[in-house]
Design a protein around this motif. Structure first.
Motif, PDB file in Angstrom:
ATOM      1  N   THR C  58       0.840  -1.202   0.000  1.00 28.92           N
ATOM      2  CA  THR C  58       0.000   0.000   0.000  1.00 28.92           C
ATOM      3  C   THR C  58       0.874   1.252   0.000  1.00 28.92           C
ATOM      4  OG1 THR C  58      -1.760  -1.157   1.136  1.00 28.92           O
ATOM      5  CG2 THR C  58      -1.778   1.229   1.282  1.00 28.92           C
ATOM      6  N   ASP C 173      -5.699  -1.027  -5.035  1.00 29.59           N
ATOM      7  CA  ASP C 173      -5.227  -1.593  -3.771  1.00 29.59           C
ATOM      8  C   ASP C 173      -6.189  -2.659  -3.278  1.00 29.59           C
ATOM      9  OD1 ASP C 173      -3.994  -2.187  -1.450  1.00 29.59           O
ATOM     10  OD2 ASP C 173      -4.059  -0.159  -0.612  1.00 29.59           O
ATOM     11  N   GLU C 174      -5.844  -3.890  -3.473  1.00 30.68           N
ATOM     12  CA  GLU C 174      -6.680  -5.028  -3.065  1.00 30.68           C
ATOM     13  C   GLU C 174      -8.152  -4.787  -3.377  1.00 30.68           C
ATOM     14  OE1 GLU C 174      -5.786  -7.006   0.484  1.00 30.68           O
ATOM     15  OE2 GLU C 174      -3.834  -6.072   0.727  1.00 30.68           O
TER      16      GLU C 174
HETATM   17 MG   LIG Z   1      -2.365  -2.518   2.179  1.00 30.51          MG
END
Ligand SMILES: [Mg+2]
Ligand SMILES: Nc1ncnc2c1ncn2[C@@H]1O[C@H](COP(=O)(O)OP(=O)(O)OP(=O)(O)O)[C@@H](O)[C@H]1O
Lengths: 310, 283, 367
Positions: C58, C173-174
């Motif tokens: 991240t 992000d994910e």
């Molecule tokens: Mg993360």
């Protein structure tokens, strides 16, 4: 590479400066308003308490400690000698006593209430909390007046008792310490219930179950499990009732009938008809000091609690 | 309510059995809670009831009537006081909410910075000092300013109200900001919104319920204030509570009950709105 | 997977991180989230950052987006230095993990937001929003409030919103972690399709190795603030360079062996059972001595217990059936356990068996 690093450093520094400037610009109006018109006046009060009273209110710029001396001594009008007098000490003592008793009273009513709310299912809790908080947001003067209406000699309580034949003449409650006591509890009860609820709500009821499992009676569970868990709430609630109770003005004015002074009345009186601003200032500062002591006890207690559990 | 269908006679017994097995139950606590509620509401209920009583004596109930409300509306003193109250509350609410919103933006959602605790303490200062002390201190300052500048007027009262309204407006706004999802603002910045646009298009609309709540609280607190107003207000600046206080001192009349009920109702409306707005928190 | 290698400009660098370090906090309690990381992400690439929780994925993404400034190092976008620019001046958009849709706007308003902020004319905004709604198949929900959408729908809106301004790079992000398995599989395909149709460089963060392997053109495997290996899914899977990478991705056997010598770019190792084999070497400098070699269970050949010189023999400890095949756990006579994957079990627990470890599937690891 070196150049790149410097633009990066510049960017970071610029961002920081921008952030700091924005922050203080945003804070400025509130801080200046409160600083100038909330905090600074307290300094004036401090200065005033060391000056002499003006004839028509206000002060004259002569240094004097009379305001503080006056607390403990009375100056003889004829020869100017000082004689010990407990008039004002008594007012402070009475105020502290009344505020304290009202705090205990609020605790006795508030604790079961808070526990009762905490043991309800979550949806119902909010309704109860709303009901408890609602009066707090309505006018204190009017609420006090409402109390006055029902406790006076011709009020509903006395009429009801007379009609029921339990008494044949009204019980005089209004304009007594009892009336002030009732008024104070009535005014600040929500302040007691809310923090109590906040700590009871966190109580893990499995602890209660475990205690019962270990053969504790209901009273033992209350004393050994529930009350200790509620202790931060008890302290916070007591402070929150005690402090405004101590400085109360409306309650003693309406219910104490002006005969039975509390600190609040004493201070207001000095700035009003008594025209002794320095003494009023000193009285206000002494009230502040008492409040600070109470707060300090609270803070020390709260941090000790934190330490113990940490 | 599961036993609603059960025979009436069985119900109390079942209830008692349940209480005995409900480990949370403490004897006497439930009645005490009800005593508490009755204690809190009974005086207000009596006040409201008697405001509709068609009788000057305010002792015995005779007949339902709006008579005292009509009289209250016809009373010039009450009308003037109402206007003053609203003027002061409006101005104080406006400024205190703006200042509180700005302060809340500067004290939430940042890394801790030097002076943050101090700023927080100053914003909340009016809550920590007994009101009577604030009142006399403000009176002292305003007397000095008046003497030095010769300026008089209702502005002083408005200013005094603004000061103590700030922490009340600050509370819900700050709470709302702390609840607010920081990534929404990052998302806006990511989508090419410069800081001011982020504020205008994302932060402010999402903060609006908090600001409304702040407005409600500030308004109620200003409307209800007695002590500071009593000491600071100049001649002719009688607000509604001050008017009521004066009347109560003179003797109890049903007219006061009516005005009090109105003021009470006003506060209730604002506070209920405040709670309802607060309920739809969640961003 | 690599159909783009021959399209012109495919190797042009789109995002470059050069020796980037990011430290949170100062002094003793500072956390180094990224430690001297360098990586190049190419134009039109589906690039995945894969690694366990807390490894800095991240953080790297946020540095590219501009939500954080690097403590040291440079970040370049399409050749220009952007490390110091605020997010709103970077032609890069993000799909947030929890979508971060504006709750006070409709689906269409959300998608239009970036275009409005770029100052595009109204007519063009309308057209682009319509195209984006079409692209993510959300035309019918254009006027819905975003809090009335399902997780999958929110996901699509978040994608459309981030794609609408046609950024040079899309950061994700994910984005799939909040979806249930079925929806997740659908969205994996959807994402791939969107990337193909838009031709935008995708930088995708996940800690799901399977997701990374199926979707990516290239993968960077990260651990504790470092990038351990960058390569195509096949490279990463078949030739993990580091023990951590081998362990993190898929099932693998890791054997402690002796490296005798290096011969024509391959390592000659002595396997359990005494046979020597030639294993692929990682890029790092290797010296003879004790090393680890890795081999995937599906590459281990099962034989009878007596076959040939290259066979290591042992006893079957257990056989685990998992639908499409069996995992046969064998304890070799010289000690180490090894797992072989086979369509049919050669026997049951207690039976003797032999395994052959083919040269082409042996990989020497760096610890
Ligand atoms: Mg993360
Ligand atoms: N704002 C911050 N302040 C302090 N430390 C931080 C901050 N952001 C991240 N970190 C730390 O940096 C390290 C890397 O965090 P990062 O969020 O990049 O991990 P991640 O790989 O995305 O993990 P996950 O898979 O759990 O999302 C962690 O140790 C984290 O605690």
């Amino acid at each position: 590479m070196a150049e790149a690093q410097s633009t990066l450093v510049d960017a970071r520094r610029a961002a920081e400066v921008r952030e700091r400037r924005a922050r203080w610009l945003l804070l400025a109006p509130a801080l200046l308003t409160i600083g100038i018109f909330g905090l600074f006046p307290l300094t004036i009060t401090l200065i005033y308490s060391f000056l002499s009273p003006g004839t028509y209110g206000g002060v004259t710029w002569e240094f004097s400690t009379d305001a503080y001396v006056q607390f403990l001594f009375e100056r003889d009008i004829f020869d100017g000698t000082l004689e010990f007098s407990s008039t004002y000490l008594q007012i402070y003592g009475r105020s502290i006593g009344l505020a304290f008793v009202a705090t205990v009273g609020a605790l006795i009513i508030g604790f079961p209430t808070a526990y009762f709310i905490a043991s309800k299912p979550p949806e119902q809790r909010n309704v109860w909390l709303f009901l408890i908080t609602l009066p707090f947001w309505t006018n204190l003067l009017i609420r006090t007046y409402a109390v006055l209406l029902i406790i006076r000699d011709e009020g509903i309580i006395n009429l009801g008792l007379i009609n029921a034949g339990l008494i044949d003449r009204p019980i005089s409650i209004l304009y007594t310490d009892t009336a002030v006591f009732i008024g104070l509890i009535y005014s600040y009860l929500p302040f007691m219930v809310l923090p109590l609820y906040a700590s009871l709500e966190k109580l893990d009821f499995r602890l209660v179950e475990a205690a019962y499992d270990l053969y504790a009676t209901r009273f033992q569970v209350l004393r050994r499990i529930i009350v200790p868990a509620a202790k931060p709430g008890i302290v916070a609630g007591s402070i929150l009732v005690f402090i405004p109770g101590l400085g109360a003005y409306i309650t003693p004015t309406l219910l104490g009938g002006g005969k039975e002074l509390m600190i609040g009345n004493l201070i207001a009186l000095q700035f009003g008809s008594s025209r002794n601003w320095p003494f009023g200032s000193a009285a206000a500062l002494i009230l502040m000091a008492v409040v600070m002591v109470a707060l300090l006890i609270y803070v020390r207690n709260a941090s000790r609690e934190g330490g113990n559990h940490g | 309510m599961a036993d609603a269908a059960a025979p009436a006679a069985a119900a109390p017994a079942g209830r008692r059995a349940r209480l005995r097995t409900d480990l949370r139950h403490q004897p006497g606590f439930t009645p005490m809670a009800w005593v508490c509620i009755v204690f809190l509401y009974a005086p207000i209920a009596v006040l409201i009831a008697f405001s509709f009583n068609d009788n000057r004596s305010v002792v015995r109930w005779t007949e339902f009537s709006f008579r005292w409300y009509v009289e209250a509306f016809g009373n010039e003193g009450i009308r003037n006081a109402t206007v003053i109250s609203f003027q002061v509350a409006t101005v104080a609410t406006l400024f205190s909410t703006i200042f509180a919103t700005m302060a809340a933006l500067a004290t939430t959602r940042t890394r801790p910075y030097r002076g943050q605790t101090l700023a927080y303490a100053i914003v909340n200062q009016p809550l920590m000092v007994p009101e009577i002390v604030t009142a006399v201190a403000t009176l002292a300052l305003f007397t000095i300013i008046k003497k030095a500048t010769g300026i008089t007027g209702i502005g002083y009262l408005m200013l005094a109200h603004t000061v103590f309204c700030i922490p009340f407006a600050y509370m819900p706004i700050r709470a709302r900001l702390e609840d607010m999802n920081l990534t929404l603002e990052q998302a806006a910045a990511d989508l090419y919104a410069p800081p001011f646009q982020v504020f205008r298009r994302v932060t402010l609309p999402l903060l609006m319920p908090g600001i409304f709540a702040g407005v409600m609280l500030a308004f109620v607190v200003s409307l209800d204030d007695v002590i500071i107003t009593l000491l600071v207000a100049g001649p002719g600046e009688t607000t509604l509570p001050i008017y009521i206080l004066g009347q109560i001192r003179r003797g109890i009349t049903p007219e006061i009950n009516a005005v009090s009920t109105l003021l009470l109702g006003l506060s209730l409306i604002f506070v209920t709105l405040f709670f309802l707005i607060g309920k739809q928190r969640k961003t | 997977m690599q159909q783009r290698t021959d399209t012109p400009g495919a190797d042009r660098a789109m995002v470059q991180a050069e020796r980037v370090t990011k430290t949170f906090g100062r002094g003793a309690d500072g956390v180094t989230a990224l430690d001297d990381v360098s990586v190049t992400i190419r134009e039109n690439e589906f690039f995945t950052l894969l690694g366990p929780s807390g490894c800095g994925k991240t953080t790297l993404l946020r540095l590219i987006a501009g939500f954080e400034l690097p403590s040291a190092g440079r970040i370049l976008l399409d050749g220009a230095e952007i490390g110091h620019l605020p997010p709103y001046r970077r032609p890069v958009n993000t799909v947030f993990q929890n979508y971060a849709l504006f709750p006070h706007m409709t689906v269409a308003q959300n998608i239009a937001f970036g275009l409005e902020m770029q100052g595009k004319p109204t007519a063009e905004i309308g057209g682009t929003v319509a195209r984006m709604l079409d692209l993510v198949k959300m035309e019918r929900l254009a006027d819905r409030r975003t809090d009335q959408l399902s997780g999958g729908q929110q996901q699509r809106v978040a994608l459309a919103r981030a794609l609408a301004p046609h950024p040079k790079v899309l950061l994700l992000d994910e984005p799939l972690s909040a979806l249930d398995l079925k929806l997740r599989k659908e969205m994996q395909i959807e994402l791939k399709r969107l990337q193909n149709e838009t031709g935008i460089t995708f930088v995708f963060v996940t800690h799901d190795q399977e997701e990374a392997l199926t979707m990516s053109d290239r993968i960077a495997v990260m651990a504790t603030g470092e990038i351990l290996q960058v390569g195509t899914p096949k490279d990463i899977y078949n030739h993990p360079a580091r023990r951590f990478v081998a362990d993190f991705i898929g099932d693998i056997n890791i054997l402690d062996v002796d490296l005798d010598k290096i011969d024509e770019g391959r390592g000659v190792v002595r396997l359990p059972g005494g046979a020597t084999a030639s294993a692929a070497l990682p890029e790092a400098e290797m010296r003879p001595g004790a090393v680890s070699v890795a081999i995937r269970p599906e590459n281990v050949l099962l034989t009878g217990p007596e076959d040939g010189a290259r066979t290591a023999t042992g006893e079957i400890e257990r056989v685990v059936y998992f639908g499409s095949a069996h995992n046969v756990h064998i304890r070799l006579d010289d000690g180490p356990p090894i797992v072989a994957r086979a369509p049919h079990a050669p026997g049951g627990a207690g039976d003797r068996a032999g395994v052959i470890l083919p040269d082409e599937h042996l990989q020497v690891l760096v610890d």
